[in-house]
Design a protein around this motif. Structure first.
Motif, PDB file in Angstrom:
ATOM      1  N   ASN A  48      43.179  51.024  33.129  1.00 47.41           N
ATOM      2  CA  ASN A  48      43.994  51.875  32.263  1.00 47.41           C
ATOM      3  C   ASN A  48      43.987  51.358  30.824  1.00 47.41           C
ATOM      4  O   ASN A  48      44.989  51.328  30.142  1.00 47.41           O
ATOM      5  N   ARG A  91      50.212  52.282  39.844  1.00 45.24           N
ATOM      6  CA  ARG A  91      48.951  52.931  39.481  1.00 45.24           C
ATOM      7  C   ARG A  91      47.768  52.356  40.255  1.00 45.24           C
ATOM      8  O   ARG A  91      46.717  52.986  40.354  1.00 45.24           O
ATOM      9  N   ARG A 121      48.253  61.402  34.986  1.00 44.83           N
ATOM     10  CA  ARG A 121      47.043  60.619  34.773  1.00 44.83           C
ATOM     11  C   ARG A 121      46.634  59.864  36.038  1.00 44.83           C
ATOM     12  O   ARG A 121      45.472  59.488  36.195  1.00 44.83           O
ATOM     13  N   TYR A 122      47.612  59.660  36.947  1.00 47.09           N
ATOM     14  CA  TYR A 122      47.339  58.833  38.121  1.00 47.09           C
ATOM     15  C   TYR A 122      47.429  59.578  39.450  1.00 47.09           C
ATOM     16  O   TYR A 122      46.909  59.104  40.454  1.00 47.09           O
ATOM     17  N   THR A 123      48.083  60.709  39.471  1.00 50.65           N
ATOM     18  CA  THR A 123      48.256  61.425  40.732  1.00 50.65           C
ATOM     19  C   THR A 123      48.542  62.888  40.464  1.00 50.65           C
ATOM     20  O   THR A 123      48.950  63.261  39.361  1.00 50.65           O
ATOM     21  N   GLU A 180      39.269  53.462  33.182  1.00 48.63           N
ATOM     22  CA  GLU A 180      40.041  54.104  34.249  1.00 48.63           C
ATOM     23  C   GLU A 180      40.681  53.083  35.174  1.00 48.63           C
ATOM     24  O   GLU A 180      41.840  53.226  35.559  1.00 48.63           O
ATOM     25  N   TYR A 181      39.931  52.043  35.548  1.00 53.91           N
ATOM     26  CA  TYR A 181      40.470  51.080  36.506  1.00 53.91           C
ATOM     27  C   TYR A 181      41.593  50.253  35.884  1.00 53.91           C
ATOM     28  O   TYR A 181      42.649  50.056  36.495  1.00 53.91           O
ATOM     29  N   ASN A 233      53.822  52.109  45.612  1.00 54.78           N
ATOM     30  CA  ASN A 233      53.554  53.266  44.743  1.00 54.78           C
ATOM     31  C   ASN A 233      54.847  53.886  44.227  1.00 54.78           C
ATOM     32  O   ASN A 233      54.892  55.080  43.909  1.00 54.78           O
ATOM     33  N   VAL A 235      51.661  49.792  31.471  1.00 55.27           N
ATOM     34  CA  VAL A 235      50.663  49.850  32.534  1.00 55.27           C
ATOM     35  C   VAL A 235      49.667  48.705  32.465  1.00 55.27           C
ATOM     36  O   VAL A 235      48.952  48.438  33.435  1.00 55.27           O
ATOM     37  N   PHE A 294      39.935  54.839  42.946  1.00 58.12           N
ATOM     38  CA  PHE A 294      40.785  55.791  42.240  1.00 58.12           C
ATOM     39  C   PHE A 294      41.525  56.749  43.166  1.00 58.12           C
ATOM     40  O   PHE A 294      42.312  57.565  42.712  1.00 58.12           O
ATOM     41  N   HIS A 295      41.238  56.694  44.464  1.00 59.63           N
ATOM     42  CA  HIS A 295      42.038  57.451  45.421  1.00 59.63           C
ATOM     43  C   HIS A 295      41.904  56.786  46.783  1.00 59.63           C
ATOM     44  O   HIS A 295      41.031  55.951  47.008  1.00 59.63           O
TER      45      HIS A 295
END
Length: 590
Positions: A77, A249, A294-296, A74-75, A275, A208, A40-41
């Motif tokens: 979406n 994402r 939601r993503y960044t 989360e992964y 990205n 997404v 996630f990051h």
């Protein structure tokens, strides 16, 4: 459909979190847990942990955490329903049949039909691109230096010159005019039906989850408009979707690049900047900002370097800032857009420009300066006045001071003179934006109040964490602390579940999380409770003291709250006695 707690727990239990996560992340066992790079990051050292015992994951770097259901949400979406059905299918759990009203069923069937039509249209356009009739479109894409791999990745295609080509194709697949009319792909009229897109290079627009929800088309030749997007449909809302986000994402970068058009996104992805996203033929909206959030929490604007691009950036900056996103602006001069820049100077130089991207507020001041002739004293003074007004947009004195220093340094304005101007203008604009002493005193009062409230919540949060991590501590607080002492609503709800679970011998953090999946903010807060472990052993004297003080703070605040809301004199007298007894309370960990 909302499933019962029993069926949610059955699906969760039958999907081991280590098995699921290891399908996405390379994990290595260390002690009783597994570790890997957070999906996630972006990180170089593994801070992402998976606990087989708790059946939960947590990243100590970005704070993402939860159980197996929320990991898939989360992964991928996915919505809760989508993630839950996927895991149920994997585990072989038969879910209850969803019951719809007639109207809801009709809407669900229509949506499914529209998705299928868009998928068919995308395949048809791609097929035409490689045929003789699509030569003009294919040549255009190759002239833009796109590889066949990139063409396939983005599903690029071509709509024929025949004006009813796609309409006849979809009719042949069994779709009636009533449904086709709502697709945005064709126009149904009494005098005849025709395609929305013809003689255009086609860009499928995906959500997404990689489902085609609309199209953009670039005309071949001199036709108008040059770019045409699908109209609004039940699937496609251009103010709520971003081109390329389905890929962006999943990028490991900590930021997202925002540009203006399809070709810029595609060129950047082909050059390795996966990205990148773009808005779809509309100005940047609040919904776009919320979607990105939601993503960044960081974006870099790569709009065109011409006047229109600068105006687009100036419109987007306050929208993103209000959404809590950090913004920088990339300088592409001497070239107009990212595609042109990369073709001429290459990806490495573009990467350097990203690293040198300008702070968005300083960009705003730089654009503002272009409106004034600085060799004219009157215009120069007006520029200073407008700059001071811009600085007053920062309500926090400290942030405003930081930007005041930066503007003074970057634009060679005397710091003391600019500060006096800001203060003078602030005083005339009222206390909301004023930087005079009255505002600072008010800010001080608000800050002290906030610190007190944060301290109360921190004590409740810390005590819950201790109890979850060390269930033996329930014996130490018996008769002193109950769930009712956690007066913050969310913590009270969690505390009740924790106390009940402990009493029944079934304390299960992963199961408790199931109750908060519908509220993202609550879910993250609760997930944090189950992972914020103590840095030192409770045998340590400082930890013993901290635990005792935390008990006192939670109980004192609970009694203070109760006294303010006492229903009568008898209740108030009882509370006063408990407050007096609190001074003699001694909680020992020995």
């Amino acid at each position: 459909m909302r499933y019962s707690e029993d069926i949610i727990e059955e699906v969760r239990v039958r999907n081991d979190i280590v098995d699921i996560v290891s399908g996405y992340v390379k994990l290595q066992k260390k002690g009783s847990n597994y570790f890997g790079l957070c999906p996630f990051h972006n990180e170089k050292s593994p801070s992402f942990s998976v606990s087989p015992a708790k059946q939960m994951y947590y990243c100590f770097g970005c704070g993402a955490g939860g159980n197996v259901i929320t990991f898939v949400m989360e992964y991928e979406n996915y919505s809760f329903s989508e993630a839950f059905k996927m895991l149920a299918d994997r585990a072989g759990v038969k879910l209850p049949v969803e019951e719809y009203s007639k109207e809801a069923r009709e809407q669900e069937d229509l949506r499914a039909a529209l998705l299928e039509m868009n998928k068919l249209a995308a395949s048809y356009f791609y097929y035409q691109l490689k045929k003789p009739q699509g030569e003009a479109g294919y040549r255009y894409l190759k002239d833009r230096q796109l590889s066949d791999e990139t063409i396939v990745r983005f599903g690029l295609g071509y709509s024929n010159k025949t004006s009813d080509d796609l309409y006849r194709y979809l009719r042949g697949k069994g779709y009636e005019d009533a449904v086709l009319k709502q697709s945005g792909l064709v126009t149904i009229e009494e005098k005849g039906s025709h395609d929305k897109f013809w003689n255009r290079v086609m860009f499928p627009i995906m959500d997404v989850n990689n489902r085609v929800i609309g199209f953009g088309g670039r005309v071949m030749g001199a036709g108008e408009p040059k770019y045409l997007n699908s109209p609004e449909t039940k699937l496609f809302d251009k103010s709520r979707n971003l081109y390329g986000l389905n890929y962006a994402r999943l990028s490991r970068e900590k930021y997202i690049l925002i540009c203006e058009g399809y070709m810029d996104v595609i060129a950047m992805h082909q050059a390795g900047f996966t990205n990148a996203v773009a808005s779809l033929g509309t100005a940047f909206t609040t919904q776009h900002a919320q979607l990105l959030k939601r993503y960044t929490d960081k974006v870099i604007l790569t709009y065109d370097s011409d006047g229109a691009g600068r105006k687009a950036a100036l419109r987007a900056i306050p929208i993103l800032r209000d959404a809590g996103v950090s913004i920088r602006v990339l300088n592409m001069e001497p070239y107009k857009d990212p595609d042109e820049f990369i073709k001429n100077l290459g990806a490495e130089e573009f990467k350097q420009r990203i690293e040198q991207a300008q702070n968005s507020f300083l960009f705003e001041i730089e654009v503002l300066k272009k409106n004034y002739k600085m060799d004219d004293p009157e215009q120069k003074t007006e520029f200073y006045n407008q700059t001071a007004r811009k600085l007053l947009e920062f309500p926090e004195a400290l942030e405003r001071e930081n930007y005041l220093e930066a503007v003074s340094r970057e634009f060679f304005i005397n710091y003391q003179d600019l500060k006096r101007l800001v203060n003078r203008l602030g005083a005339t604009l009222g206390p909301v934006r004023s930087s005079v002493r009255g505002e600072e005193e008010e800010n001080g009062k608000n800050q002290r109040k906030k610190e007190k409230e944060d301290g109360v919540m921190q004590s409740q949060r810390l005590l819950l964490t201790w109890l979850i991590e060390n269930p033996v501590l329930f014996d130490k607080i018996k008769g002193v602390i109950t769930p009712d002492d956690f007066i913050e609503e969310l913590y009270h709800k969690v505390a009740q579940m924790v106390f009940d679970g402990h009493a029944a011998g079934t304390l299960n953090p992963a199961e408790i999380l199931n109750h908060f999946i519908d509220d993202d903010d609550q879910y993250r807060t609760v997930a944090g409770l189950f992972h914020a472990s103590l840095k030192e052993s409770l045998d340590n004297e400082e930890q013993k003291k901290a635990f005792s003080e935390t008990i006192m703070k939670v109980k004192k605040n609970s009694l203070d709250h109760a006294s303010r809301h006492a229903a009568g004199i008898e209740e108030l007298q009882r509370i006063i006695k408990e407050q007096a007894a609190l001074r003699d309370l001694n909680i020992s960990l020995d």
